[in-house]
Design a protein around this motif. Structure first.
Motif, PDB file in Angstrom:
ATOM      1  N   ILE A   7      62.948  23.285 -54.001  1.00  0.00           N
ATOM      2  CA  ILE A   7      62.107  23.004 -55.154  1.00  0.00           C
ATOM      3  C   ILE A   7      62.845  23.417 -56.418  1.00  0.00           C
ATOM      4  O   ILE A   7      63.439  24.491 -56.472  1.00  0.00           O
ATOM      5  N   TYR A   8      62.807  22.537 -57.446  1.00  0.00           N
ATOM      6  CA  TYR A   8      63.470  22.814 -58.691  1.00  0.00           C
ATOM      7  C   TYR A   8      62.488  23.427 -59.681  1.00  0.00           C
ATOM      8  O   TYR A   8      61.274  23.422 -59.466  1.00  0.00           O
ATOM      9  N   ALA A   9      63.036  23.913 -60.788  1.00  0.00           N
ATOM     10  CA  ALA A   9      62.194  24.547 -61.807  1.00  0.00           C
ATOM     11  C   ALA A   9      61.137  23.575 -62.334  1.00  0.00           C
ATOM     12  O   ALA A   9      60.037  23.987 -62.712  1.00  0.00           O
ATOM     13  N   ASN A  10      61.451  22.268 -62.353  1.00  0.00           N
ATOM     14  CA  ASN A  10      60.485  21.286 -62.862  1.00  0.00           C
ATOM     15  C   ASN A  10      59.458  20.868 -61.797  1.00  0.00           C
ATOM     16  O   ASN A  10      58.612  20.018 -62.067  1.00  0.00           O
ATOM     17  N   GLY A  11      59.562  21.478 -60.610  1.00  0.00           N
ATOM     18  CA  GLY A  11      58.592  21.193 -59.557  1.00  0.00           C
ATOM     19  C   GLY A  11      59.005  20.111 -58.582  1.00  0.00           C
ATOM     20  O   GLY A  11      58.327  19.887 -57.578  1.00  0.00           O
ATOM     21  N   GLN A  12      60.104  19.442 -58.862  1.00  0.00           N
ATOM     22  CA  GLN A  12      60.579  18.407 -57.944  1.00  0.00           C
ATOM     23  C   GLN A  12      60.948  19.039 -56.612  1.00  0.00           C
ATOM     24  O   GLN A  12      61.544  20.114 -56.567  1.00  0.00           O
ATOM     25  N   THR A  13      60.584  18.363 -55.524  1.00  0.00           N
ATOM     26  CA  THR A  13      60.823  18.906 -54.188  1.00  0.00           C
ATOM     27  C   THR A  13      61.688  17.967 -53.357  1.00  0.00           C
ATOM     28  O   THR A  13      61.803  16.777 -53.633  1.00  0.00           O
ATOM     29  N   LYS A  14      62.282  18.545 -52.339  1.00  0.00           N
ATOM     30  CA  LYS A  14      63.128  17.801 -51.433  1.00  0.00           C
ATOM     31  C   LYS A  14      62.953  18.394 -50.042  1.00  0.00           C
ATOM     32  O   LYS A  14      62.836  19.615 -49.910  1.00  0.00           O
ATOM     33  N   TYR A  15      62.945  17.528 -49.003  1.00  0.00           N
ATOM     34  CA  TYR A  15      62.699  18.013 -47.643  1.00  0.00           C
ATOM     35  C   TYR A  15      63.694  17.437 -46.653  1.00  0.00           C
ATOM     36  O   TYR A  15      64.223  16.336 -46.822  1.00  0.00           O
ATOM     37  N   ASN A  74      55.877  29.960 -57.525  1.00  0.00           N
ATOM     38  CA  ASN A  74      54.967  30.504 -58.523  1.00  0.00           C
ATOM     39  C   ASN A  74      55.361  29.990 -59.912  1.00  0.00           C
ATOM     40  O   ASN A  74      56.431  29.419 -60.102  1.00  0.00           O
ATOM     41  N   VAL A  75      54.508  30.196 -60.880  1.00  0.00           N
ATOM     42  CA  VAL A  75      54.736  29.675 -62.229  1.00  0.00           C
ATOM     43  C   VAL A  75      55.995  30.286 -62.840  1.00  0.00           C
ATOM     44  O   VAL A  75      56.771  29.614 -63.531  1.00  0.00           O
ATOM     45  N   ALA A  76      56.223  31.549 -62.559  1.00  0.00           N
ATOM     46  CA  ALA A  76      57.368  32.249 -63.147  1.00  0.00           C
ATOM     47  C   ALA A  76      58.699  31.776 -62.581  1.00  0.00           C
ATOM     48  O   ALA A  76      59.746  32.043 -63.177  1.00  0.00           O
ATOM     49  N   GLY A  77      58.653  31.099 -61.437  1.00  0.00           N
ATOM     50  CA  GLY A  77      59.901  30.657 -60.821  1.00  0.00           C
ATOM     51  C   GLY A  77      60.659  31.761 -60.123  1.00  0.00           C
ATOM     52  O   GLY A  77      61.864  31.644 -59.879  1.00  0.00           O
ATOM     53  N   SER A  78      59.952  32.827 -59.771  1.00  0.00           N
ATOM     54  CA  SER A  78      60.588  33.969 -59.133  1.00  0.00           C
ATOM     55  C   SER A  78      60.207  34.107 -57.664  1.00  0.00           C
ATOM     56  O   SER A  78      60.679  35.028 -56.995  1.00  0.00           O
TER      57      SER A  78
END
Length: 114
Positions: A51-59, A72-76
């Motif tokens: 998952i990238y910071a912009n929310g894009q996902t890959k599987y 999470n929102v913080a990206g942590s």
């Protein structure tokens, strides 16, 4: 120095569910991308989901919609919801984070019994 701390592995019967969690040791540390990898006995480590910071996902193709990655929102922190588990999902699952450098968690064992 930032560490990735994983939790949530365990033993589950085929068809069951588990949720893996991974968090940075520093709460305000943001990764540009986070992912889960896994390594089964005698096999190479393989990418499972990212998952990238912009929310894009890959599987991984073989996951077939059974797993969902989120952050999470913080990206942590990153999570992996695993449903309809199969014995072939048995592996050590590793959290990975990228932010200039590469970071790896210590791994958490997932065992799916038939």
């Amino acid at each position: 120095q930032v560490q990735l701390v994983e939790s949530g592995g365990g033993l589950v019967q085929a068809g069951g569910s588990l949720r893996l969690s991974c968090a940075a040791s520093r709460r305000n540390f943001m990764f540009s991308a986070m992912a889960w990898y896994r390594q089964a006995p005698g096999k190479e480590r393989e990418f499972v989901a990212g998952i990238y910071a912009n929310g894009q996902t890959k599987y991984l193709d073989s996951i077939e919609g059974r797993f969902t990655i989120s952050k999470n929102v913080a990206g942590s922190a990153v999570y992996l919801q695993m449903n309809s588990l199969k014995p072939e999902d048995t592996a050590v699952y590793y959290c990975h984070g990228r932010s200039g450098y590469e970071y790896w968690g210590q791994g958490t064992q997932v065992t799916v019994s038939s």
